[in-house]
Design an enzyme around this catalytic site. Structure first.
Site, PDB file in Angstrom:
ATOM      1  N   ILE A   1      21.254  61.026  62.491  1.00  0.00           N
ATOM      2  CA  ILE A   1      19.941  61.107  61.832  1.00  0.00           C
ATOM      3  C   ILE A   1      18.962  60.321  62.693  1.00  0.00           C
ATOM      4  O   ILE A   1      19.202  59.145  62.996  1.00  0.00           O
ATOM      5  CB  ILE A   1      19.992  60.462  60.422  1.00  0.00           C
TER       6      ILE A   1
ATOM      7  N   ILE B   1      22.897  56.567  63.411  1.00  0.00           N
ATOM      8  CA  ILE B   1      21.444  56.455  63.504  1.00  0.00           C
ATOM      9  C   ILE B   1      21.016  56.660  64.946  1.00  0.00           C
ATOM     10  O   ILE B   1      21.512  55.980  65.853  1.00  0.00           O
ATOM     11  CB  ILE B   1      20.964  55.078  62.980  1.00  0.00           C
ATOM     12  N   LYS B   2      20.091  57.602  65.123  1.00  0.00           N
ATOM     13  CA  LYS B   2      19.623  57.939  66.477  1.00  0.00           C
ATOM     14  C   LYS B   2      18.377  57.137  66.805  1.00  0.00           C
ATOM     15  O   LYS B   2      17.360  57.226  66.092  1.00  0.00           O
ATOM     16  CB  LYS B   2      19.272  59.424  66.562  1.00  0.00           C
ATOM     17  N   TYR B   3      18.471  56.399  67.898  1.00  0.00           N
ATOM     18  CA  TYR B   3      17.319  55.657  68.415  1.00  0.00           C
ATOM     19  C   TYR B   3      17.027  56.176  69.822  1.00  0.00           C
ATOM     20  O   TYR B   3      17.960  56.497  70.580  1.00  0.00           O
ATOM     21  CB  TYR B   3      17.643  54.164  68.518  1.00  0.00           C
TER      22      TYR B   3
ATOM     23  N   THR C   1      20.949  65.934  64.355  1.00  0.00           N
ATOM     24  CA  THR C   1      19.657  66.441  63.905  1.00  0.00           C
ATOM     25  C   THR C   1      18.582  65.685  64.677  1.00  0.00           C
ATOM     26  O   THR C   1      18.872  64.644  65.278  1.00  0.00           O
ATOM     27  CB  THR C   1      19.458  66.191  62.392  1.00  0.00           C
TER      28      THR C   1
END
Ligand code: G3P
Length: 299
Positions: A94, A123-125, A46
């Site tokens: 996310i 977790i998307k960075y 997402t």
């Protein structure tokens, strides 16, 4: 004996491609649709643009009801909680809300919170210095991460170096279509990163992203991307054409200017790699603009 939907699903699931298939989207209804169509969905990615397009979010925006940042986060949490049980072991990515000034501390704080939403969070960075600092600290704390907006081999090398020692696989997301958009052959980046990582310890997996066509998908399989994230439209086309896989004679129709291979030492400190890329900057600005322009209509 007539076949049941469950049997059909099993039969389709038996035709697994070499890469894990993730849906690139922000609507759990689409996830169900694709799972029915393919018989499986390994994971989902997402991002702020996709979440802003979620039907429930769109409905709230249209109703004129203003949303606070906390309510926006609560909507995002609801959406990923609906998606989470529908997908396999590649999890749900996310994305933290980051503009060009967001610090690593602020990203990490969001990352910790988002990680508590579901058991299978990645977790998307963004692939920036602050994003990589947040990722480095995240993996040290045991969070799973996906570094997004990757447009160069140097950025992928920095991801590798910043996340060494991670207990869970780390994802790096090179964006194919957006490199094509500026006249380069985005598929070359996938090939170059795979070649570079062959000399590494295998802790970073390539998640081919910004896939716009069946050829992008087939070539990502061909180059051995461990994962692909694909919009509904392309997965529908893949299903309608019988879920083809590239055979030994497969070759990608050349497109754009070739991206040159770089000899990079993965053992260098991550800070020594040149991670600047104009498309990373533009990508962050686009996520912020798409998200804010949609949600701020309501306030
Ligand atoms: O997976 C990344 C994707 O959402 C971006 O795709 O088509 O906007 O470049 P695109």
């Amino acid at each position: 004996m007539s076949s049941t939907p469950a049997m059909n699903r099993q039969a389709k699931a038996a035709r697994r491609p070499p890469s894990k298939i993730l849906l690139d989207g922000g609507d759990p209804g689409e996830t169900k649709h694709i799972r029915d169509l393919l018989g499986f969905v390994d994971g989902q990615t997402t991002n702020p643009t996709l979440i802003a397009k979620n039907p429930e979010v769109a409905r709230l925006v249209k109703s004129g009801q203003p949303m606070s940042e906390n309510q926006e986060a609560a909507e995002y949490r609801t959406i990923v909680r609906q998606i989470s049980p529908l997908v396999g072991d590649a999890g749900v990515s996310i994305e933290v809300f980051a503009d060009l000034d967001t610090t690593a501390d602020a990203m990490l704080e969001q990352g910790r919170e988002m990680n508590s939403w579901i058991p299978n969070a990645y977790i998307k960075y963004p692939c920036t210095a602050q994003g990589l600092k947040a990722a480095q600290r995240s993996v040290a704390e045991g969070l799973r991460v996906n570094i997004t907006l990757c447009f160069s081999q140097s950025q992928a090398a920095a991801v590798y170096a910043a996340t060494k020692g991670a207990k869970a696989p780390v994802y790096v997301s090179p964006f194919i279509g957006r490199l094509d958009d500026i006249g380069q052959n985005g598929m070359d980046l996938i090939a170059n990163i795979k070649r570079m990582f062959a000399a590494g310890d295998g802790h970073v997996l390539v998640l081919a992203a910004s896939i716009r066509s069946l050829q992008h998908l087939l070539c990502s399989f061909h180059y051995g991307a461990e994962l692909v994230t694909v919009p509904t439209k392309v997965l529908e086309e893949w299903a309608q054409t019988g879920m083809p896989l590239p055979d030994a004679s497969y070759s990608y129709p050349p497109t754009g200017k070739a991206i040159a291979w770089e000899e990079l030492d993965l053992n260098r400190p991550w800070e020594s790699f040149d991670i600047r890329h104009e498309l990373t900057t533009k990508g962050i600005q686009k996520f912020v603009a798409d998200y804010r322009s949609t949600l701020r209509q309501a306030s």
